[in-house]
Structures are given as C-alpha cells and as structure tokens.
Design an enzyme around this catalytic site. Sequence first.
Site, PDB file in Angstrom:
ATOM      1  N   LYS A   1      14.067-130.914 106.464  1.00 29.29           N
ATOM      2  CA  LYS A   1      14.352-129.571 106.422  1.00 29.29           C
ATOM      3  C   LYS A   1      13.397-128.777 107.037  1.00 29.29           C
ATOM      4  O   LYS A   1      13.412-127.726 107.463  1.00 29.29           O
ATOM      5  CB  LYS A   1      14.554-129.308 104.745  1.00 29.29           C
ATOM      6  CG  LYS A   1      15.691-129.768 104.476  1.00 29.29           C
ATOM      7  CD  LYS A   1      17.026-129.227 105.151  1.00 29.29           C
ATOM      8  CE  LYS A   1      18.238-129.489 104.449  1.00 29.29           C
ATOM      9  NZ  LYS A   1      19.786-129.165 104.898  1.00 29.29           N
TER      10      LYS A   1
ATOM     11  N   ILE B   1      21.611-123.735  94.660  1.00 31.35           N
ATOM     12  CA  ILE B   1      23.015-123.082  94.780  1.00 31.35           C
ATOM     13  C   ILE B   1      23.957-123.878  94.069  1.00 31.35           C
ATOM     14  O   ILE B   1      23.856-125.218  94.422  1.00 31.35           O
ATOM     15  CB  ILE B   1      23.084-123.013  96.446  1.00 31.35           C
ATOM     16  CG1 ILE B   1      22.029-122.215  97.115  1.00 31.35           C
ATOM     17  CG2 ILE B   1      24.438-122.043  96.633  1.00 31.35           C
ATOM     18  CD1 ILE B   1      21.604-120.966  96.891  1.00 31.35           C
TER      19      ILE B   1
ATOM     20  N   TYR C   1      13.917-135.619 102.426  1.00 34.99           N
ATOM     21  CA  TYR C   1      14.614-134.301 102.720  1.00 34.99           C
ATOM     22  C   TYR C   1      13.696-133.320 102.937  1.00 34.99           C
ATOM     23  O   TYR C   1      14.066-132.510 103.829  1.00 34.99           O
ATOM     24  CB  TYR C   1      15.176-134.266 101.357  1.00 34.99           C
ATOM     25  CG  TYR C   1      16.150-133.020 101.045  1.00 34.99           C
ATOM     26  CD1 TYR C   1      17.493-133.018 101.562  1.00 34.99           C
ATOM     27  CD2 TYR C   1      15.740-131.869 100.572  1.00 34.99           C
ATOM     28  CE1 TYR C   1      18.433-131.952 101.553  1.00 34.99           C
ATOM     29  CE2 TYR C   1      16.649-130.742 100.527  1.00 34.99           C
ATOM     30  CZ  TYR C   1      17.998-130.884 101.073  1.00 34.99           C
ATOM     31  OH  TYR C   1      18.908-129.798 100.821  1.00 34.99           O
TER      32      TYR C   1
ATOM     33  N   ASN D   1      25.177-126.480 109.374  1.00 44.66           N
ATOM     34  CA  ASN D   1      25.048-126.490 107.989  1.00 44.66           C
ATOM     35  C   ASN D   1      25.236-127.889 107.065  1.00 44.66           C
ATOM     36  O   ASN D   1      24.698-128.072 106.273  1.00 44.66           O
ATOM     37  CB  ASN D   1      25.982-125.521 107.439  1.00 44.66           C
ATOM     38  CG  ASN D   1      26.250-125.541 105.948  1.00 44.66           C
ATOM     39  OD1 ASN D   1      25.426-125.235 105.095  1.00 44.66           O
ATOM     40  ND2 ASN D   1      27.210-126.487 105.574  1.00 44.66           N
TER      41      ASN D   1
ATOM     42  N   ASP E   1      33.449-131.640 109.742  1.00 45.61           N
ATOM     43  CA  ASP E   1      32.896-132.241 108.496  1.00 45.61           C
ATOM     44  C   ASP E   1      33.290-133.830 108.825  1.00 45.61           C
ATOM     45  O   ASP E   1      34.175-134.211 109.411  1.00 45.61           O
ATOM     46  CB  ASP E   1      33.574-131.933 107.250  1.00 45.61           C
ATOM     47  CG  ASP E   1      32.698-132.171 106.111  1.00 45.61           C
ATOM     48  OD1 ASP E   1      31.867-131.193 105.509  1.00 45.61           O
ATOM     49  OD2 ASP E   1      32.313-133.009 105.640  1.00 45.61           O
TER      50      ASP E   1
ATOM     51  N   THR F   1      26.920-125.775  94.079  1.00 40.57           N
ATOM     52  CA  THR F   1      27.753-126.459  95.029  1.00 40.57           C
ATOM     53  C   THR F   1      28.042-127.999  94.474  1.00 40.57           C
ATOM     54  O   THR F   1      26.998-128.471  93.676  1.00 40.57           O
ATOM     55  CB  THR F   1      27.133-126.727  96.462  1.00 40.57           C
ATOM     56  OG1 THR F   1      26.004-127.609  96.533  1.00 40.57           O
ATOM     57  CG2 THR F   1      26.696-125.204  97.117  1.00 40.57           C
TER      58      THR F   1
HETATM   59  N1  LIG Z   1      23.106-126.450  97.209  1.00 39.90           N
HETATM   60  C1  LIG Z   1      21.761-126.266  97.319  1.00 39.90           C
HETATM   61  O1  LIG Z   1      21.275-126.123  96.295  1.00 39.90           O
HETATM   62  C2  LIG Z   1      21.124-126.371  98.568  1.00 39.90           C
HETATM   63  C3  LIG Z   1      19.919-125.861  98.872  1.00 39.90           C
HETATM   64  C4  LIG Z   1      19.138-126.091  99.948  1.00 39.90           C
HETATM   65  C5  LIG Z   1      19.843-126.468 101.039  1.00 39.90           C
HETATM   66  N2  LIG Z   1      21.167-126.976 100.849  1.00 39.90           N
HETATM   67  C6  LIG Z   1      21.661-127.289 102.310  1.00 39.90           C
HETATM   68  O2  LIG Z   1      22.746-126.664 102.434  1.00 39.90           O
HETATM   69  C7  LIG Z   1      23.756-127.413 103.105  1.00 39.90           C
HETATM   70  C8  LIG Z   1      25.175-127.429 102.559  1.00 39.90           C
HETATM   71  O3  LIG Z   1      25.019-128.117 101.277  1.00 39.90           O
HETATM   72  P1  LIG Z   1      25.902-127.887 100.124  1.00 39.90           P
HETATM   73  O4  LIG Z   1      25.078-127.772  99.150  1.00 39.90           O
HETATM   74  O5  LIG Z   1      27.090-126.629 100.368  1.00 39.90           O
HETATM   75  O6  LIG Z   1      26.544-129.343 100.053  1.00 39.90           O
HETATM   76  P2  LIG Z   1      27.899-130.060  99.922  1.00 39.90           P
HETATM   77  O7  LIG Z   1      27.786-131.356  99.763  1.00 39.90           O
HETATM   78  O8  LIG Z   1      28.794-129.223  99.098  1.00 39.90           O
HETATM   79  O9  LIG Z   1      28.452-129.793 101.476  1.00 39.90           O
HETATM   80  C9  LIG Z   1      27.722-130.715 102.554  1.00 39.90           C
HETATM   81  C10 LIG Z   1      28.822-130.902 103.664  1.00 39.90           C
HETATM   82  O10 LIG Z   1      28.330-131.585 104.524  1.00 39.90           O
HETATM   83  C11 LIG Z   1      29.125-132.636 104.812  1.00 39.90           C
HETATM   84  N3  LIG Z   1      28.414-133.802 105.546  1.00 39.90           N
HETATM   85  C12 LIG Z   1      27.687-134.685 105.133  1.00 39.90           C
HETATM   86  N4  LIG Z   1      27.153-135.734 106.019  1.00 39.90           N
HETATM   87  C13 LIG Z   1      27.784-135.247 107.081  1.00 39.90           C
HETATM   88  C14 LIG Z   1      27.870-135.697 108.529  1.00 39.90           C
HETATM   89  N5  LIG Z   1      27.165-136.676 108.855  1.00 39.90           N
HETATM   90  N6  LIG Z   1      28.539-135.054 109.475  1.00 39.90           N
HETATM   91  C15 LIG Z   1      29.251-133.809 109.076  1.00 39.90           C
HETATM   92  N7  LIG Z   1      29.187-133.402 107.700  1.00 39.90           N
HETATM   93  C16 LIG Z   1      28.674-134.041 106.839  1.00 39.90           C
HETATM   94  C17 LIG Z   1      29.716-133.115 103.466  1.00 39.90           C
HETATM   95  O11 LIG Z   1      30.839-133.919 103.729  1.00 39.90           O
HETATM   96  C18 LIG Z   1      29.773-131.806 102.857  1.00 39.90           C
HETATM   97  O12 LIG Z   1      31.257-131.188 103.172  1.00 39.90           O
HETATM   98  C19 LIG Z   1      23.155-128.766 103.311  1.00 39.90           C
HETATM   99  O13 LIG Z   1      22.561-128.965 104.672  1.00 39.90           O
HETATM  100  C20 LIG Z   1      22.300-128.648 102.169  1.00 39.90           C
HETATM  101  O14 LIG Z   1      20.949-129.765 102.407  1.00 39.90           O
HETATM  102  C21 LIG Z   1      21.822-126.891  99.820  1.00 39.90           C
END
Ligand SMILES: NC(=O)c1ccc[n+]([C@@H]2O[C@H](COP(=O)([O-])OP(=O)(O)OC[C@H]3O[C@@H](n4cnc5c(N)ncnc54)[C@H](O)[C@@H]3O)[C@@H](O)[C@H]2O)c1
Length: 252
Positions: free
Chosen positions: A160, A189, A156, A91, A38, A191
């Site tokens: 995706k 989700i 976005y 991820n 991360d 988060t």
């Molecule tokens: N939460 C949702 O509703 C949701 C829905 C669909 C998809 N997603 C996808 O799930 C994945 C995880 O998201 P989440 O909801 O757990 O969010 P989150 O913000 O809790 O976690 C994302 C993590 O990615 C890290 N990150 C950001 N930029 C980075 C980089 N350049 N290099 C390395 N790490 C980096 C952040 O520091 C963070 O720890 C993402 O790809 C997000 O787009 C989330």
Amino acid sequence: MAVDFDGETAIVTGAASGIGRETAKRFAAEGANVVVTDVDTDGGNETVDLINGDGGTATFVETDVSDPAAVEAMVQETVDTYGGLDIAVNNAGIEGETEPLADVSVDAWDRLIDVNMKGVWLSMKYELPELKVDGGGVIVNTSSIAGLVAAGGAPYVASKHGVVGLTRVAATQYADAGVRVNAVCPGVIDTPMVDRAGEDDPEAIEQFVGMQPLGRMGTPEEVANAIAWLCSDEASFITGNAYPVDGGFTAL
Ligand SMILES: NC(=O)c1ccc[n+]([C@@H]2O[C@H](COP(=O)([O-])OP(=O)(O)OC[C@H]3O[C@@H](n4cnc5c(N)ncnc54)[C@H](O)[C@@H]3O)[C@@H](O)[C@H]2O)c1
C-alpha cells in the site's frame, strides 16, 4: 457536491464487492458507463445487475489484475465497448497475514505484492495511454492507512506504500498530458475484507476501530464519495496525493 460523469466511461477494478462495488454503483448513478472488473464472476455480475436494475449502464469483464495480458485485454474491451476511457479506479486488493516480518513466507509476499502493487501498476500501464487520448482523464488508486503508517503486516503495508509511490510517479509523469492521479487511504471500512479479518482476529479489528477518533468503522459508500469527488471536476487542481478516509486514524 457537483459530481457528474454523464457519458463518461469508468473502469473499477475489484468491483464485485465492498468499496469497489459501491464505487461502481456511484459512478453509474452519476451517469458513467462502468466496466466492472474482478476475479469474482458471480459478484461482478451481481454488481452489474444492481447497476442495470437502477437504470445505469455497466459491463462485467473478468480480470485478474496481476495478469498483464488480462489487464491489457480488459482495457481494450472497455475502449471497444464504450469508445474510450475517462476514469479508472484501481481498487482490487487482498488482505495479508499479520505475522512478524521474518515469519512471512516468500509465496505470501509475492502474491500480495503481485495483486496489490503490481496490479495497480499494470492497470495504470494499460489505462494511461487511453486516458491521454482526449487530452485528459483521471485515476484514483485505493491504498490504505497502511500506505501511510505501519497499520498491518509487512507485505500489505509495503504494497500500500507502493501504491502511494506509484500514484505520485504517475501524477508527475502524466500531468502534462492532462491526467490527474490520486490515491485514497481508507481506515477500517465495513466490507467483506474486514469481516474475514474479524473472523481471524476480532480483537485486532476492535483495536483498529478504537483508534479511529470518529469511533466507528467507515462505510464503503463513504469511501466511494471521496473517490467520486476526486474524479470530478470539483477536484480539478488536485493530483499526486494520498487522501486518508479514515475517521481520523492517521491524525492521532
Ligand atoms: N475494508 C477496509 O477496511 C480497507 C481499508 C483500507 C484499504 N482497503 C482496500 O480497499 C480495496 C477494496 O477492499 P474491500 O475492503 O472492498 O474488500 P473486498 O474483499 O470486499 O473487495 C476486494 C475485491 O477485490 C477483488 N480481487 C481480489 N484479488 C483480485 C485480483 N487479483 N484481480 C481482480 N480483483 C481482485 C476481490 O474479488 C473483491 O471483489 C482493497 O484494495 C483493500 O486493500 C480496504
């Protein structure tokens, strides 16, 4: 469900928080050595502490997935530390602005595509040669419902959809090498990413959750369950696909 990663080595990007953290914890609980990566050092080390505190094995490697040299070094460090690579969960991601397409700035577009799409390509670029070494391996990339339908802003949604495309290309090009590649497409989700989006626009999150027939947000553990299953031998004939984990959002 027979999920067993005993003795295997897994990379999870974006594992300092949310879905990535729960996935890293789940893989460690199933016996994998987990490389937590991360840009967030404090959060990444916290994930490692949680895993080690539960008797698992994990290491934090600070990595910006949009930086080719950093990703290459992270994969090399994984192999040097644990002797190989079996599983990769790509991820890491950032949320984007939701303004109309014509109002998106070039900088905002570039940053989002760099992290969410180029970051997945770069991760696979350096992971795939290592995954092939022992005749097989498995990748799951985190896309989104925004990888299947127009659920979000232009950069976005484009990023995706790009992740789904990269997943399909990798799956077809590396099937002969015994590597399976799939994507998960989470709905809303619970988060920190959704907390941040909710602070900016609470009504939009409520509206999206209302479009999930199961009537609630998903949990990061529920997405981790799907990722773990796709990486397990139970999913041995599954490759090249994008799986909604969305409470029915894309069924409507
Ligand atoms: N939460 C949702 O509703 C949701 C829905 C669909 C998809 N997603 C996808 O799930 C994945 C995880 O998201 P989440 O909801 O757990 O969010 P989150 O913000 O809790 O976690 C994302 C993590 O990615 C890290 N990150 C950001 N930029 C980075 C980089 N350049 N290099 C390395 N790490 C980096 C952040 O520091 C963070 O720890 C993402 O790809 C997000 O787009 C989330």
